[in-house]
Design a protein around this motif. Structure first.
Motif, PDB file in Angstrom:
ATOM      1  N   PHE A  21      -6.064  34.688  89.384  1.00 18.18           N
ATOM      2  CA  PHE A  21      -5.438  35.933  88.976  1.00 18.18           C
ATOM      3  C   PHE A  21      -6.012  37.069  89.823  1.00 18.18           C
ATOM      4  O   PHE A  21      -7.236  37.137  90.038  1.00 18.18           O
ATOM      5  N   LEU A  22      -5.150  37.959  90.305  1.00 18.36           N
ATOM      6  CA  LEU A  22      -5.604  39.146  91.020  1.00 18.36           C
ATOM      7  C   LEU A  22      -5.936  40.225  89.990  1.00 18.36           C
ATOM      8  O   LEU A  22      -5.052  40.731  89.295  1.00 18.36           O
ATOM      9  N   MET A  23      -7.189  40.582  89.894  1.00 22.46           N
ATOM     10  CA  MET A  23      -7.634  41.571  88.909  1.00 22.46           C
ATOM     11  C   MET A  23      -7.612  42.983  89.474  1.00 22.46           C
ATOM     12  O   MET A  23      -7.337  43.948  88.747  1.00 22.46           O
ATOM     13  N   ARG A  24      -7.885  43.103  90.771  1.00 22.07           N
ATOM     14  CA  ARG A  24      -7.920  44.425  91.383  1.00 22.07           C
ATOM     15  C   ARG A  24      -7.581  44.289  92.870  1.00 22.07           C
ATOM     16  O   ARG A  24      -8.059  43.381  93.545  1.00 22.07           O
ATOM     17  N   GLY A  25      -6.724  45.200  93.370  1.00 22.92           N
ATOM     18  CA  GLY A  25      -6.343  45.174  94.778  1.00 22.92           C
ATOM     19  C   GLY A  25      -5.095  46.003  95.013  1.00 22.92           C
ATOM     20  O   GLY A  25      -4.226  46.102  94.139  1.00 22.92           O
ATOM     21  N   GLN A  26      -5.014  46.616  96.191  1.00 25.44           N
ATOM     22  CA  GLN A  26      -3.872  47.452  96.528  1.00 25.44           C
ATOM     23  C   GLN A  26      -2.729  46.615  97.081  1.00 25.44           C
ATOM     24  O   GLN A  26      -2.927  45.497  97.568  1.00 25.44           O
ATOM     25  N   GLY A  27      -1.514  47.196  97.006  1.00 30.94           N
ATOM     26  CA  GLY A  27      -0.341  46.515  97.534  1.00 30.94           C
ATOM     27  C   GLY A  27       0.022  46.939  98.937  1.00 30.94           C
ATOM     28  O   GLY A  27       0.788  46.246  99.606  1.00 30.94           O
ATOM     29  N   LYS A  28      -0.502  48.081  99.417  1.00 29.89           N
ATOM     30  CA  LYS A  28      -0.221  48.516 100.774  1.00 29.89           C
ATOM     31  C   LYS A  28      -1.434  49.237 101.327  1.00 29.89           C
ATOM     32  O   LYS A  28      -2.266  49.781 100.579  1.00 29.89           O
ATOM     33  N   CYS A  29      -1.537  49.245 102.641  1.00 30.60           N
ATOM     34  CA  CYS A  29      -2.663  49.894 103.312  1.00 30.60           C
ATOM     35  C   CYS A  29      -2.243  50.146 104.753  1.00 30.60           C
ATOM     36  O   CYS A  29      -1.107  49.857 105.160  1.00 30.60           O
ATOM     37  N   HIS A  30      -3.152  50.677 105.556  1.00 32.04           N
ATOM     38  CA  HIS A  30      -2.910  50.894 106.974  1.00 32.04           C
ATOM     39  C   HIS A  30      -3.667  49.850 107.786  1.00 32.04           C
ATOM     40  O   HIS A  30      -4.634  49.237 107.307  1.00 32.04           O
ATOM     41  N   ILE A  31      -3.207  49.681 108.995  1.00 33.83           N
ATOM     42  CA  ILE A  31      -3.766  48.645 109.845  1.00 33.83           C
ATOM     43  C   ILE A  31      -5.251  48.903 110.117  1.00 33.83           C
ATOM     44  O   ILE A  31      -5.696  50.054 110.222  1.00 33.83           O
ATOM     45  N   GLU A  32      -6.032  47.819 110.161  1.00 29.39           N
ATOM     46  CA  GLU A  32      -7.469  47.815 110.474  1.00 29.39           C
ATOM     47  C   GLU A  32      -8.294  48.559 109.436  1.00 29.39           C
ATOM     48  O   GLU A  32      -9.404  49.007 109.738  1.00 29.39           O
ATOM     49  N   GLU A  33      -7.759  48.697 108.213  1.00 25.63           N
ATOM     50  CA  GLU A  33      -8.526  49.262 107.113  1.00 25.63           C
ATOM     51  C   GLU A  33      -8.970  48.139 106.187  1.00 25.63           C
ATOM     52  O   GLU A  33      -8.146  47.330 105.733  1.00 25.63           O
ATOM     53  N   ALA A  34     -10.264  48.077 105.904  1.00 29.30           N
ATOM     54  CA  ALA A  34     -10.797  47.011 105.046  1.00 29.30           C
ATOM     55  C   ALA A  34     -10.251  47.149 103.628  1.00 29.30           C
ATOM     56  O   ALA A  34     -10.176  48.253 103.081  1.00 29.30           O
ATOM     57  N   GLN A  35      -9.848  46.031 103.045  1.00 29.14           N
ATOM     58  CA  GLN A  35      -9.296  46.002 101.698  1.00 29.14           C
ATOM     59  C   GLN A  35     -10.106  45.040 100.837  1.00 29.14           C
ATOM     60  O   GLN A  35     -10.392  43.916 101.246  1.00 29.14           O
ATOM     61  N   LYS A  36     -10.467  45.494  99.635  1.00 25.08           N
ATOM     62  CA  LYS A  36     -11.241  44.674  98.705  1.00 25.08           C
ATOM     63  C   LYS A  36     -10.337  44.160  97.587  1.00 25.08           C
ATOM     64  O   LYS A  36      -9.471  44.877  97.107  1.00 25.08           O
ATOM     65  N   PHE A  37     -10.580  42.923  97.203  1.00 25.55           N
ATOM     66  CA  PHE A  37      -9.824  42.284  96.136  1.00 25.55           C
ATOM     67  C   PHE A  37     -10.805  41.675  95.138  1.00 25.55           C
ATOM     68  O   PHE A  37     -11.868  41.177  95.513  1.00 25.55           O
ATOM     69  N   SER A  38     -10.422  41.723  93.898  1.00 27.09           N
ATOM     70  CA  SER A  38     -11.178  41.063  92.838  1.00 27.09           C
ATOM     71  C   SER A  38     -10.274  40.010  92.221  1.00 27.09           C
ATOM     72  O   SER A  38      -9.195  40.330  91.716  1.00 27.09           O
ATOM     73  N   ILE A  39     -10.694  38.753  92.287  1.00 24.65           N
ATOM     74  CA  ILE A  39      -9.878  37.673  91.752  1.00 24.65           C
ATOM     75  C   ILE A  39     -10.643  36.951  90.642  1.00 24.65           C
ATOM     76  O   ILE A  39     -11.880  36.976  90.588  1.00 24.65           O
ATOM     77  N   ARG A  40      -9.890  36.339  89.761  1.00 25.95           N
ATOM     78  CA  ARG A  40     -10.465  35.591  88.625  1.00 25.95           C
ATOM     79  C   ARG A  40      -9.981  34.156  88.707  1.00 25.95           C
ATOM     80  O   ARG A  40      -8.789  33.878  88.835  1.00 25.95           O
ATOM     81  N   ILE A  41     -10.914  33.215  88.623  1.00 26.28           N
ATOM     82  CA  ILE A  41     -10.626  31.787  88.690  1.00 26.28           C
ATOM     83  C   ILE A  41     -10.734  31.207  87.281  1.00 26.28           C
ATOM     84  O   ILE A  41     -11.747  31.397  86.601  1.00 26.28           O
ATOM     85  N   LEU A  42      -9.679  30.518  86.848  1.00 23.77           N
ATOM     86  CA  LEU A  42      -9.641  29.951  85.495  1.00 23.77           C
ATOM     87  C   LEU A  42      -9.567  28.436  85.591  1.00 23.77           C
ATOM     88  O   LEU A  42      -8.701  27.880  86.269  1.00 23.77           O
ATOM     89  N   ASN A  43     -10.468  27.758  84.887  1.00 31.88           N
ATOM     90  CA  ASN A  43     -10.461  26.305  84.786  1.00 31.88           C
ATOM     91  C   ASN A  43      -9.527  25.904  83.645  1.00 31.88           C
ATOM     92  O   ASN A  43      -9.827  26.128  82.473  1.00 31.88           O
ATOM     93  N   CYS A  44      -8.390  25.313  83.979  1.00 31.93           N
ATOM     94  CA  CYS A  44      -7.383  24.949  82.976  1.00 31.93           C
ATOM     95  C   CYS A  44      -7.528  23.520  82.471  1.00 31.93           C
ATOM     96  O   CYS A  44      -6.714  23.079  81.640  1.00 31.93           O
ATOM     97  N   THR A  45      -8.519  22.797  82.950  1.00 30.63           N
ATOM     98  CA  THR A  45      -8.681  21.399  82.548  1.00 30.63           C
ATOM     99  C   THR A  45      -9.601  21.292  81.329  1.00 30.63           C
ATOM    100  O   THR A  45     -10.144  22.286  80.840  1.00 30.63           O
ATOM    101  N   GLN A  46      -9.790  20.047  80.885  1.00 28.64           N
ATOM    102  CA  GLN A  46     -10.672  19.768  79.760  1.00 28.64           C
ATOM    103  C   GLN A  46     -12.065  19.335  80.207  1.00 28.64           C
ATOM    104  O   GLN A  46     -12.876  18.883  79.383  1.00 28.64           O
TER     105      GLN A  46
END
Length: 438
Positions: free
Chosen positions: A329-354
């Motif tokens: 799941f993407l928790m935080r992050g922009q949808g657009k930016c300018h070229i050569e600008e660093a972008q940070k993303f926060s993702i969440r990993i979910l274990n769906c198994t038993q």
């Protein structure tokens, strides 16, 4: 300007303008088909000057000009006209114009002369002069007298076409004469269209990328490339986005495409606000593309695609319940930016198994190279054990290297206990714009 086309009833090396004396004893009427053509503008290999103060050179250096034309620095064409020396090519979507001429090459008066013209394709036969009332009348032709008809046909099919000319008349002896001429018209593709579909951040958002290649020998001016969405969606043309100063945009304002050159158009679709859930999910198509161009002196061509099918997402899994083992799941992050600008993303990993997983994170370098962005910061990490139905949050950072719509993905999560790797090739999309130069 008219250029003659060879008939299938003559020798392959002979033109339809055969001498009258060679066939005078065989046929009382001669049929000639000539294509109505316009002169073209001369196109030369560009020669750029050394003076940087020249407006043409400055435009070329800033990427705003194609060629420096002879006699005009502000046009991609020269002021020289070139007369056509061949019949030319017939392309799909264009309007084919021709003139059919009948000439009485006998020494007698021909009565009740009727000319009928048809276009025969692989699937249908189209009558071209059904609305011409003069063709329905019985015409009388004296020796060396001629008549002509102008024909127009919008080409809507690929493959070989045949222009069939049928003439009936009565000679001075009261005998009925029939003459049939068939002229071959091969029809080619003016453009090659390739489309790609990318799912958006939500289930009812899509991006459509259309690559158009010019397959004609002349420059095409793309006057319209639009997406007509289906009833459940609205469309935005991302190729026409401009900044406030109108000097920086994703695509150039001109739409001239050279032969074999490829231009990319992008569209964004989202569900209408008043569309119901049932209407959105029952719609199997996204819309169709409407493409209009002009060539030469404004000859117009138009093509429409079939309805574009809605892409169906695929989920990889290893369990028998057909549910994903891992979800991101993407928790935080922009949808657009300018070229050569660093972008940070926060993702969440979910274990769906038993079961418990022992996860390791890596990146697919070929994916980031193909999408033209660069991961920075974390390039690999041992995440450790993740219990069943538990989550793990991680921060990622990247730098886009080129403009356009980027698929963000290429993550590889490896379960060291099961020795299985899960690939996540598309968990976010980033729209990259050029830098604003002040």
């Amino acid at each position: 300007m008219s250029i003659s086309i060879a008939s299938t009833t003559t020798a392959p090396t002979a033109s339809t303008n055969t001498s009258v004396d060679t066939i005078k004893n065989n046929e009382p009427l001669a049929v000639r088909v000539m294509r109505l053509s316009k002169p073209a503008l001369y196109q030369n290999i560009p020669v750029y000057g050394e003076d940087e103060s020249s407006s043409s050179v400055a435009a070329f250096l800033t990427g705003q000009s194609h060629d420096i034309a002879i006699g005009s620095d502000n046009s991609v064409f020269s002021h020289l006209l070139v007369l056509p020396y061949s019949f030319g090519n017939v392309f799909l979507g264009e309007i084919f114009s021709a003139i059919v001429a009948l000439h009485n090459q006998s020494d007698q008066i021909l009565r009740d002369v009727i000319l009928k013209t048809d276009i025969q394709t692989a699937s249908q036969r189209i009558t071209l002069n059904s609305s011409d009332q003069n063709d329905l009348n019985k015409i009388e032709l004296a020796p060396d007298q001629s008549i002509s008809r102008v024909l127009q046909h919008e080409v809507k099919e690929l493959g070989n076409h045949s222009l069939v000319c049928t003439v009936t008349c009565i000679d001075q002896n009261g005998e009925k004469c029939n003459l049939k001429k068939v002229f071959k018209l091969p029809v080619g593709k003016p453009i090659d269209l390739k489309t790609r579909f990318i799912s958006g951040a939500t289930h009812d958002e899509y991006y459509i990328v259309a690559d158009i290649q010019n397959q004609t020998p002349s420059i095409l001016n793309m006057t319209t490339v639009a997406l007509e969405p289906s009833t459940a969606y609205t469309a935005i043309n991302l190729s026409n986005l401009h900044h406030e100063n109108s000097e920086n945009s994703l695509c150039e304002s001109w739409r001239f495409i050279r032969p074999n050159e490829i231009t990319t158009y992008m569209f964004y679709l989202k569900a209408r606000q008043d569309a119901s859930f049932e209407e959105i999910h029952s719609t199997t198509t996204l819309g169709k593309l409407d493409i209009v161009w002009m060539s030469g002196f404004g000859e117009r061509g138009r093509l429409q695609t079939n309805q574009l099918p809605k892409p169906t997402p695929s989920i990889a899994t290893t369990n028998l319940g057909y549910l994903p083992d891992l979800r991101i799941f993407l928790m935080r992050g922009q949808g657009k930016c300018h070229i050569e600008e660093a972008q940070k993303f926060s993702i969440r990993i979910l274990n769906c198994t038993q079961r418990t997983m022992d996860l390791s994170l890596n990146f697919d370098s070929s994916f980031s190279k193909r999408e033209q962005f660069l991961w920075i910061g974390i390039v690999s990490k041992q995440l450790g054990k993740l219990e069943a139905h538990h989550m793990y949050d991680i921060e990622l950072e990247l730098v886009p290297l080129t403009c356009g719509l980027k698929r963000i993905g290429g993550l590889k999560l490896t379960d060291l206990l099961m020795r299985h790797t899960y690939d996540f090739d598309d968990f976010h999309h980033l729209f990259v714009l050029p830098k604003i130069v002040h």
